[in-house]
Design a protein around this motif. Structure first.
Motif, PDB file in Angstrom:
ATOM      1  N   ILE A 122       0.828  -1.217   0.000  1.00  0.00           N
ATOM      2  CA  ILE A 122       0.000   0.000   0.000  1.00  0.00           C
ATOM      3  C   ILE A 122       0.862   1.268   0.000  1.00  0.00           C
ATOM      4  N   ALA A 123       1.759   1.377   0.977  1.00  0.00           N
ATOM      5  CA  ALA A 123       2.501   2.627   1.167  1.00  0.00           C
ATOM      6  C   ALA A 123       3.589   2.852   0.123  1.00  0.00           C
ATOM      7  N   SER A 124       4.089   1.785  -0.475  1.00  0.00           N
ATOM      8  CA  SER A 124       5.147   1.936  -1.477  1.00  0.00           C
ATOM      9  C   SER A 124       4.678   1.638  -2.892  1.00  0.00           C
ATOM     10  N   GLY A 125       3.717   0.739  -3.032  1.00  0.00           N
ATOM     11  CA  GLY A 125       3.310   0.298  -4.355  1.00  0.00           C
ATOM     12  C   GLY A 125       2.077   0.976  -4.928  1.00  0.00           C
ATOM     13  N   ILE A 126       1.191   1.462  -4.070  1.00  0.00           N
ATOM     14  CA  ILE A 126      -0.061   2.065  -4.563  1.00  0.00           C
ATOM     15  C   ILE A 126      -0.084   3.568  -4.307  1.00  0.00           C
ATOM     16  N   GLN A 127       0.011   3.954  -3.063  1.00  0.00           N
ATOM     17  CA  GLN A 127      -0.221   5.345  -2.662  1.00  0.00           C
ATOM     18  C   GLN A 127       0.685   6.367  -3.351  1.00  0.00           C
ATOM     19  N   PRO A 128       1.969   6.124  -3.539  1.00  0.00           N
ATOM     20  CA  PRO A 128       2.796   7.157  -4.176  1.00  0.00           C
ATOM     21  C   PRO A 128       2.357   7.516  -5.600  1.00  0.00           C
TER      22      PRO A 128
END
Length: 200
Positions: free
Chosen positions: A89-95
């Motif tokens: 989530i925090a590295s693969g989607i949100q950015p």
């Protein structure tokens, strides 16, 4: 959201200070962690639209240095699952749907965001089917860093009109978590800098 103050906690004598933006996923994750830990804090709003992560390190720091609910399980296998889910989530989607990126994309921002959220959720849904109980990892009654990461991302998915019916496990977990006080008080609609038309 390239502002270095976003989602970063700075210690002061009377307690921590969170520099954040009401709708920032990163700031929201830290607000949830503060609420789960029962930590009182001050907020300094940073207007990312007008002026226009590092949050997992803050959450892990809180977990290691403050009493209260543990945000990472003691069991190494479960802890690894929490970190995998959080990283997706925090590295693969949100950015890829950060404010700065979205502004650069322009008119195609909804399609761009839907594409990358769907891509991430397609990886996340089967993983959560294997790991989830009441919350993201395990059947124990314990909210983890994975849950803290999930809810803000589902909020963004809904903002960009992603069809959540495709992801029943994610949808169920999100609905369960949104009933918990820590997620309610930290919600973007309840922050000091939330615009009046977006308040709950």
């Amino acid at each position: 959201m390239g502002n270095i103050h976003r989602g970063i906690m700075a210690g002061k004598l009377k307690g921590p200070v969170l520099h954040g933006y009401f709708r920032s996923s990163c700031s929201w994750r830290v607000r949830i962690a503060f609420a789960l830990k029962g930590i009182e804090y001050d907020q300094v709003p940073v207007n990312l639209i007008k002026d226009g992560g590092q949050q997992l390190a803050v959450i892990q720091y809180l977990d290691e240095t403050r009493p209260g609910a543990r945000l990472l399980p003691a069991d190494p296998k479960k802890r690894a699952h929490v970190r995998i889910i959080s990283d997706i989530i925090a590295s693969g989607i949100q950015p890829l749907q950060n404010l700065y990126v979205i502004q650069k994309i322009g008119a195609e921002k909804v399609q761009w965001s839907q594409h990358f959220i769907d891509r991430g959720f397609q990886a996340l849904e089967p993983l959560l089917k294997q790991t989830a109980g009441k919350y993201c990892v395990g059947d124990e009654v314990r909210i983890s860093m994975a849950d803290i990461c999930l809810v803000p991302q589902v909020y963004n998915a809904e903002r960009f009109k992603v069809d959540m019916e495709q992801y029943p496990t994610i949808k169920r977990l999100n609905q369960t978590l949104l009933e918990i006080d820590a997620f309610k008080v930290s919600h973007p609609s309840n922050q000091p800098d939330t615009p009046a038309d977006l308040r709950a």
